[in-house]
Scaffold this motif. Sequence first.
Motif, mmCIF file in Angstrom:
data_model
loop_
_atom_site.group_PDB
_atom_site.id
_atom_site.type_symbol
_atom_site.label_atom_id
_atom_site.label_comp_id
_atom_site.label_asym_id
_atom_site.label_seq_id
_atom_site.Cartn_x
_atom_site.Cartn_y
_atom_site.Cartn_z
ATOM 1 N N ILE A 46 0.861 -1.176 0.000
ATOM 2 C CA ILE A 46 0.000 0.000 0.000
ATOM 3 C C ILE A 46 0.902 1.232 0.000
ATOM 4 O O ILE A 46 2.114 1.128 0.227
ATOM 5 C CB ILE A 46 -0.935 0.038 1.222
ATOM 6 C CG1 ILE A 46 -0.112 0.085 2.524
ATOM 7 C CG2 ILE A 46 -1.883 -1.155 1.217
ATOM 8 C CD1 ILE A 46 -0.958 0.335 3.773
ATOM 9 N N LEU A 47 0.325 2.391 -0.247
ATOM 10 C CA LEU A 47 1.102 3.622 -0.127
ATOM 11 C C LEU A 47 1.098 4.094 1.318
ATOM 12 O O LEU A 47 0.048 4.181 1.960
ATOM 13 C CB LEU A 47 0.519 4.720 -1.024
ATOM 14 C CG LEU A 47 0.962 4.741 -2.486
ATOM 15 C CD1 LEU A 47 0.302 5.911 -3.205
ATOM 16 C CD2 LEU A 47 2.476 4.823 -2.607
ATOM 17 N N GLY A 48 2.270 4.368 1.826
ATOM 18 C CA GLY A 48 2.400 4.858 3.188
ATOM 19 C C GLY A 48 3.685 5.651 3.336
ATOM 20 O O GLY A 48 4.486 5.758 2.393
ATOM 21 N N TYR A 49 3.911 6.191 4.507
ATOM 22 C CA TYR A 49 5.099 7.021 4.724
ATOM 23 C C TYR A 49 6.249 6.173 5.243
ATOM 24 O O TYR A 49 6.095 5.369 6.162
ATOM 25 C CB TYR A 49 4.774 8.167 5.682
ATOM 26 C CG TYR A 49 3.861 9.179 5.044
ATOM 27 C CD1 TYR A 49 4.361 10.166 4.206
ATOM 28 C CD2 TYR A 49 2.480 9.118 5.250
ATOM 29 C CE1 TYR A 49 3.524 11.083 3.592
ATOM 30 C CE2 TYR A 49 1.628 10.028 4.633
ATOM 31 C CZ TYR A 49 2.159 11.010 3.810
ATOM 32 O OH TYR A 49 1.322 11.901 3.193
ATOM 33 N N LYS A 50 7.398 6.362 4.607
ATOM 34 C CA LYS A 50 8.575 5.562 4.902
ATOM 35 C C LYS A 50 9.780 6.476 5.045
ATOM 36 O O LYS A 50 9.965 7.404 4.267
ATOM 37 C CB LYS A 50 8.798 4.548 3.766
ATOM 38 C CG LYS A 50 9.994 3.643 3.950
ATOM 39 C CD LYS A 50 10.096 2.693 2.763
ATOM 40 C CE LYS A 50 11.295 1.776 2.884
ATOM 41 N NZ LYS A 50 11.396 0.862 1.707
ATOM 42 N N THR A 51 10.607 6.198 6.046
ATOM 43 C CA THR A 51 11.813 6.985 6.275
ATOM 44 C C THR A 51 13.021 6.206 5.784
ATOM 45 O O THR A 51 13.226 5.052 6.154
ATOM 46 C CB THR A 51 11.975 7.316 7.773
ATOM 47 O OG1 THR A 51 10.814 8.030 8.226
ATOM 48 C CG2 THR A 51 13.219 8.162 8.004
ATOM 49 N N THR A 56 11.593 11.267 5.014
ATOM 50 C CA THR A 56 10.314 10.566 5.003
ATOM 51 C C THR A 56 9.520 10.973 3.763
ATOM 52 O O THR A 56 9.364 12.159 3.480
ATOM 53 C CB THR A 56 9.503 10.884 6.263
ATOM 54 O OG1 THR A 56 10.243 10.472 7.416
ATOM 55 C CG2 THR A 56 8.168 10.164 6.247
ATOM 56 N N SER A 57 9.035 9.977 3.033
ATOM 57 C CA SER A 57 8.261 10.249 1.830
ATOM 58 C C SER A 57 7.206 9.172 1.652
ATOM 59 O O SER A 57 7.225 8.130 2.311
ATOM 60 C CB SER A 57 9.175 10.302 0.597
ATOM 61 O OG SER A 57 9.833 9.066 0.410
ATOM 62 N N LEU A 58 6.280 9.438 0.744
ATOM 63 C CA LEU A 58 5.219 8.493 0.438
ATOM 64 C C LEU A 58 5.775 7.427 -0.498
ATOM 65 O O LEU A 58 6.257 7.734 -1.598
ATOM 66 C CB LEU A 58 4.054 9.229 -0.219
ATOM 67 C CG LEU A 58 2.670 8.571 -0.202
ATOM 68 C CD1 LEU A 58 2.225 8.275 1.219
ATOM 69 C CD2 LEU A 58 1.668 9.482 -0.895
ATOM 70 N N SER A 59 5.721 6.173 -0.065
ATOM 71 C CA SER A 59 6.318 5.075 -0.805
ATOM 72 C C SER A 59 5.480 3.810 -0.635
ATOM 73 O O SER A 59 4.676 3.706 0.290
ATOM 74 C CB SER A 59 7.743 4.786 -0.302
ATOM 75 O OG SER A 59 8.584 5.899 -0.411
ATOM 76 N N PRO A 60 5.679 2.818 -1.501
ATOM 77 C CA PRO A 60 5.030 1.526 -1.273
ATOM 78 C C PRO A 60 5.592 0.853 -0.025
ATOM 79 O O PRO A 60 6.807 0.742 0.146
ATOM 80 C CB PRO A 60 5.391 0.729 -2.531
ATOM 81 C CG PRO A 60 5.713 1.752 -3.566
ATOM 82 C CD PRO A 60 6.367 2.867 -2.804
#
Length: 438
Positions: free
Chosen positions: A99-104, A110-114
Amino acid sequence: MNRYLTFIAIIIIAASCKPKKIETQSELGDVDVTSIVAIGGNSFAGYSDDALHREGQEYSIPSIVLSRMEGSNQFNPFSQPYLSSSSDGINLNGNSKLILGYKTDCKGVTSLSPIRKATSGNLNDLNNWIYGTDGPFYNLSIPNLKSEDLNNVGLGNPANGTGNYNPWFSRIASNQVNSSILSDAAALNPTFLFLSVGQDEITEFAKTGATGTVLTNAVFYNNLQNIAATIPNAQGVISKIPNVLLTPYFNTIPYNGLTLDSDQATTINSVFNPIGITFQVGDNGFLIEDASEPFGVRKMVEGELVLLGIPLDSVKCFGMGSIVPIPDRYILSLDEITAIDQLISLYNNEISSYAAAYNYALVDPTQTYLSLQSGIVYNGVSMSTEFVSGGAFSLDGLNLNPIGNALLANQYIKAINNKYNARIPLAPVTNYPGVYFP
C-alpha cells in the motif's frame, strides 16, 4: 548523491468506487458460454501490489470481461478461488500486499512510498485447500504460472517440497496429488477458454536481471499444444505476451541516476581512474558488475535498465552503484534486453500460430502498454507507465491495477466481438479502482 531515488506520489488517479451496473444488454453472438474457463498467470488471477488479494481477484481481466456479459440471459456464472475479504493478501514470500504509506529512508527523509500493509501476509489463504468447500473453480489462473506447469500432475502437491509445487494451485486443485491445471480444466468441459500463457515466466526472467533460465520457443510451443490436446474443441481468446520491459519496474530508476558533486567525483575517480573508469560532476551511469570487463566492473550506458527491486538504501547511503558495483541481478544490459525482446517475439509467434490453428480470438497487450508509455487520457483521467503517479500499474511496478486491467480487458472484449460476431459492451475503465492514497 542521487536525486532520482526518492519516490514521491504526485496525483490521485482514481477513487475506490465499484464498477457501475450493466446498462447495455450484452449480445454474445456466436460465443458459447455454457462453460467458461480461464487459464493464466498473474493478470488472470488478479495478482497486484506484489500479492494475491481479494480486490485484485474481483478485478482480474477475465472477471472484468465476463462482468460485461452479465446482461445476457445465456451467461453462466464464473467462479473464482477468492481469498477472504479481510485478508491483507499474501505472496510466495509470506508478505502482505503493498500500500502507499510514509517511509523513512537511511538519510532520515520521510516520503510516500510503497510499504507492506501488514507485517506478514495471511498464510491461511495460501495454505488452505479450498476446493472441497468452494470448488470447482472456473478461473484456474495462478500467480507465477509457467507454461510447463500446465500439464504438471502434482503441481499442487505440498509433499513435493518448496520450489517443486505451486501453493496457489495447491489451494484450488481438485486433487493435490493427481490433478494438473489442464486436467482440472478439462473436467469442466469448457466451451470457451480465456488463455494467457508465457508472460509470467518471461517477467520472472527479466525481473531477476536475466540470471535465470527460460524455455526455448519449441518447448513453449509444445506446452501450448498440450492445451489443444487436452481441450480440443473449445472456442477461446488467447493473449500475446506484452513487452514487459515497458512496465515501471524497469523504467523508474534512470541508468545515469548517480549524481555527483565535485568532491564526490574526485573521491570516486581516485579509486577508478587507475582502471580506466572516469566519473564527472553531475549525472553519471551507475557502476555495475560485468564479468566480461577486465576488472569485472563498468559504468552503465544509455538504454540499459535498473530494476526497481534494487535495495535503494544501499544506493543512497552505502555506495552501491558508485564505490560498490550494482550486482548483475539488479541490471539489464543491452545484450540482455535484446535477448528478452527476441524471446518475447518468438513466444508471440507461437501464440499467433496457435490462435490461427485453433481459430481463437487474439489479443496483443503491447498496444496498450505502448499507449500507456506515451501517456493517455481516458474520460478525463490521465494514465501512463510512470510509477505510482501513472495510475495504471499496481505498486509492484509489474502488474496492472484494476483500472489498468479494465483498460486491457477492453482489448479482449474487442477481440471477442470481432471474432464471434458479439456485441459485448466495453468496461467503463475510469469506474474501476486505481491507486489508493492515504
